[in-house]
Design a protein around this motif. Structure first.
Motif, short mmCIF file in Angstrom:
data_model
loop_
_atom_site.label_atom_id
_atom_site.label_comp_id
_atom_site.label_asym_id
_atom_site.label_seq_id
_atom_site.Cartn_x
_atom_site.Cartn_y
_atom_site.Cartn_z
N PHE A 1 1.02 -0.64 0.08
CA PHE A 1 -0.39 -0.16 0.57
C PHE A 1 1.35 1.11 -0.24
O PHE A 1 0.12 2.20 -1.16
CB PHE A 1 -1.32 0.08 1.60
CG PHE A 1 -2.11 -1.21 1.19
CD1 PHE A 1 -3.20 -0.99 0.50
CD2 PHE A 1 -1.83 -2.43 2.31
CE1 PHE A 1 -3.76 -2.38 0.13
CE2 PHE A 1 -2.32 -3.03 1.79
CZ PHE A 1 -3.67 -3.37 1.26
N ASN A 2 2.09 1.25 0.53
CA ASN A 2 2.48 2.38 0.95
C ASN A 2 3.07 2.81 -0.67
O ASN A 2 3.85 3.54 -1.33
CB ASN A 2 4.70 2.35 1.96
CG ASN A 2 3.52 2.54 3.24
OD1 ASN A 2 2.52 3.59 3.45
ND2 ASN A 2 3.09 1.02 3.85
N PHE A 3 3.89 1.19 -1.72
CA PHE A 3 4.25 1.80 -2.84
C PHE A 3 2.81 2.88 -3.59
O PHE A 3 3.00 3.03 -4.04
CB PHE A 3 5.01 0.60 -3.17
CG PHE A 3 6.62 0.12 -2.68
CD1 PHE A 3 7.19 1.38 -2.40
CD2 PHE A 3 6.42 -0.62 -2.51
CE1 PHE A 3 8.26 1.45 -2.87
CE2 PHE A 3 8.19 -1.34 -2.54
CZ PHE A 3 9.14 -0.19 -2.29
N GLN A 4 2.23 1.56 -3.35
CA GLN A 4 0.95 2.76 -4.39
C GLN A 4 0.47 3.91 -3.96
O GLN A 4 0.13 4.75 -4.52
CB GLN A 4 -0.25 1.36 -4.35
CG GLN A 4 -1.49 2.00 -4.75
CD GLN A 4 -1.41 2.04 -6.31
OE1 GLN A 4 -0.41 0.82 -6.67
NE2 GLN A 4 -1.77 3.01 -7.47
N TRP A 5 0.70 4.46 -2.68
CA TRP A 5 0.77 5.37 -2.16
C TRP A 5 2.04 6.64 -3.06
O TRP A 5 1.53 7.99 -3.05
CB TRP A 5 0.56 5.90 -1.24
CG TRP A 5 0.67 7.52 -0.34
CD1 TRP A 5 1.59 7.98 0.20
CD2 TRP A 5 -0.32 8.88 -0.49
NE1 TRP A 5 1.56 9.04 0.23
CE2 TRP A 5 0.34 10.26 -0.36
CE3 TRP A 5 -1.17 8.04 -1.65
CZ2 TRP A 5 -0.22 10.65 -0.43
CZ3 TRP A 5 -2.08 9.35 -1.92
CH2 TRP A 5 -1.44 11.02 -0.94
N ALA A 6 2.62 6.11 -3.40
CA ALA A 6 4.03 6.63 -3.55
C ALA A 6 3.96 6.96 -4.98
O ALA A 6 3.78 7.87 -5.95
CB ALA A 6 5.35 6.03 -3.60
N TRP A 7 3.59 5.99 -5.61
CA TRP A 7 2.71 5.90 -7.44
C TRP A 7 1.91 7.27 -7.32
O TRP A 7 2.18 7.33 -8.40
CB TRP A 7 1.87 4.29 -8.18
CG TRP A 7 2.98 3.33 -7.59
CD1 TRP A 7 3.15 2.17 -6.85
CD2 TRP A 7 4.80 3.05 -7.42
NE1 TRP A 7 4.20 1.07 -6.63
CE2 TRP A 7 5.10 2.37 -7.38
CE3 TRP A 7 6.35 4.21 -8.14
CZ2 TRP A 7 6.65 1.34 -7.29
CZ3 TRP A 7 7.23 3.84 -7.53
CH2 TRP A 7 7.51 2.63 -7.64
N ALA A 8 1.00 7.19 -6.94
CA ALA A 8 -0.77 7.69 -7.07
C ALA A 8 -0.02 8.86 -6.78
O ALA A 8 -0.82 10.14 -7.38
CB ALA A 8 -1.60 7.23 -5.59
N SER A 9 0.66 9.33 -5.56
CA SER A 9 1.30 11.14 -4.70
C SER A 9 1.53 11.49 -5.82
O SER A 9 1.58 12.31 -6.20
CB SER A 9 1.28 11.08 -3.98
OG SER A 9 2.36 9.93 -3.61
N GLY A 10 2.94 10.41 -6.33
CA GLY A 10 4.46 11.17 -7.78
C GLY A 10 3.45 11.54 -8.89
O GLY A 10 3.62 12.55 -8.96
N HIS A 11 2.29 10.66 -9.56
CA HIS A 11 1.39 10.77 -10.54
C HIS A 11 0.84 11.97 -10.25
O HIS A 11 0.76 13.34 -11.70
CB HIS A 11 1.20 9.44 -10.48
CG HIS A 11 0.35 9.74 -12.16
ND1 HIS A 11 -1.56 10.32 -12.08
CD2 HIS A 11 0.19 9.78 -13.14
CE1 HIS A 11 -1.20 10.51 -13.41
NE2 HIS A 11 -0.73 9.99 -14.41
N ALA A 12 -0.02 12.24 -9.39
CA ALA A 12 -0.71 13.53 -9.18
C ALA A 12 -0.06 14.91 -9.07
O ALA A 12 -0.74 15.93 -10.26
CB ALA A 12 -1.30 13.50 -7.40
N ALA A 13 1.45 15.14 -8.43
CA ALA A 13 2.12 15.94 -8.55
C ALA A 13 2.70 15.81 -10.08
O ALA A 13 2.48 17.30 -10.77
CB ALA A 13 3.31 15.61 -7.27
N GLY A 14 2.92 15.20 -10.82
CA GLY A 14 3.35 15.28 -11.75
C GLY A 14 2.61 15.60 -12.95
O GLY A 14 3.21 16.94 -13.77
N VAL A 15 1.36 15.46 -12.13
CA VAL A 15 0.57 15.61 -13.55
C VAL A 15 -0.08 17.04 -14.00
O VAL A 15 0.26 18.11 -14.00
CB VAL A 15 -0.42 14.99 -13.18
CG1 VAL A 15 -2.41 15.79 -14.73
CG2 VAL A 15 -0.80 14.02 -14.37
#
Length: 410
Positions: free
Chosen positions: A394-408
């Motif tokens: 779950f913590n990796f999924q949060w890393a991917w998701a939050s990183g994607h949100a910022a990148g967009v």
């Protein structure tokens, strides 16, 4: 002197006094930082990733026993702890486990589902790291390792990031420095310091997903059980988890203990059911009827591992043949097996903690973009935020998701 690249209306000014201006500098080359950089670079942003480590994504490398539990198919907001529990919803919906799995499948990285939706690489966590670094390179992002971050300041709408190799300029800074867990790998509180510098509040931090330590009195009977693992239900307050429990030379570990540690506070008892889904009382009552000459510890070993059964009987003074055991004795034994209450004296701390609980207060951050509400161009992603996942990808999924949100958003 200022120069402008006419090909990129989004970035506008590209240098000052001959020094390049980055669209974004990402502090931290871990899971969240690399995902942010990849997403932004693919959108044409000029990004620089900085990290003081000699190698990128070291926590990915050691995760999952070297095979990286890179996501969990069952991810929902209920798998996360935060003072602001709804904060994670937008990002998790914007980039799902299936989205990351699509990246993995595109690279033909073989994987398997272990239990409870947990996905692992078949071969090595290095497959995930190589994938991320290749994507960053292909998108035109720049990575600089072994580069210490000295200071972050802002003036005239530009950030100045002072490093051991000089100062870099950027329109945006993304803090992806992680938490304090596993300091031997270089974890620091830099992200929290940056937040405080810019007036962004913090939630109290503490080690999470971490083993418990026992007092000497409790260790007197548990230490000889070191290495023994059982299925168990562990409970703190109203929260419980059923997974493996491991006796250690210092106390308890294993998935169920790591999970419940995020909910535990000093002085709180942990209630353990060592035989979930079974009835010790029924088992022992039947044993008394079927074999009254059988020793009580031997009878209990039909329900629990032999070493554990004997240890409980010695600890609580249960002895003699089953035929001599009254109902009160069997009821007490049932309590010892299904409702063992133990109060740890602490945890092993950040030294072995998988994550840091608490962090940058998400009420000061946009849930859609990860940008600070009152500091334009300053973003926080991943573990540095007050969003902590359960064990299991779950913590990796949060890393991917939050990183994607910022990148967009960059």
């Amino acid at each position: 002197m200022t120069s402008t690249d006419p090909k990129d209306k989004q970035t506008g000014q590209t240098s000052r006094a001959g020094q390049p201006i980055w669209d974004a500098i990402i502090l931290g080359a871990g899971a969240a930082g690399l995902m942010t950089a990849i997403t932004a670079a693919r959108r044409g942003r000029k990004v620089l990733v900085l990290d003081h480590a000699k190698k990128a994504a070291e926590k990915i490398r050691i995760s999952g026993g070297g095979r990286c539990n890179f996501t969990n198919l069952n991810t929902t907001e209920k798998n996360f702890l935060s003072a602001n529990p709804r904060f994670c919803i937008s990002a998790l919906r914007g980039f799902t486990p299936k989205d990351f799995l699509a990246m993995v499948d595109e690279r033909r990285i073989s994987w398997h589902e272990k239990t409870l939706g947990q996905l692992f690489c078949d071969d090595s966590a290095m497959d995930i790291i190589t994938m991320l670094l290749d994507h960053l390179r292909a998108a035109g992002g720049t990575l600089r390792l072994d580069t210490a971050i000295k200071a972050v300041d802002k003036s005239d709408d530009l950030y100045q990031v002072a490093t051991g190799r000089g100062t870099e300029l950027a329109r945006n800074v993304v803090v992806a420095t992680g938490g304090k867990s596993i300091p031997k790998m270089g974890a620091t509180g830099l992200g929290y310091d940056i937040a405080k510098q810019f007036g962004i509040p913090l939630q109290e931090t503490r080690a999470a997903l971490v083993p418990f330590i026992f007092a000497e009195a409790e260790k007197s009977w548990t230490v000889p059980l070191s290495g023994l693992s059982v299925d168990a239900v562990v409970k703190v307050g109203k929260t419980s988890f059923r997974e493996g429990l491991l006796f250690t030379h210092r106390g308890l570990s294993g998935p169920s203990i790591l999970q419940i540690s995020s909910y535990w506070r000093e002085g709180m008892p942990v209630i353990v059911d060592l035989a979930p889904g079974q009835s010790c009382l029924e088992h022992m009552t039947k044993a008394r009827s079927d074999n009254p000459k059988q020793d009580i510890a031997t009878a209990l070993s039909g329900l629990l591992p032999k070493r554990l059964a004997k240890a409980i009987c010695v600890r609580d003074g249960f002895k003699g043949p089953m035929g001599e055991q009254g109902n009160k004795i069997l009821t007490k034994l049932d309590e010892a097996v299904h409702r063992w209450s133990v109060t740890p004296i602490g945890t092993e701390g950040y030294r072995t903690a998988e994550v840091t609980l608490g962090g940058v207060d998400t009420r000061a951050i946009s849930s859609k973009t990860m940008e600070a509400n009152n500091v334009s161009g300053l973003y926080f992603v991943g573990e540095v935020l007050d969003v902590t996942g359960h064990l299991g990808g779950f913590n990796f999924q949060w890393a991917w998701a939050s990183g994607h949100a910022a990148g967009v958003a960059l």
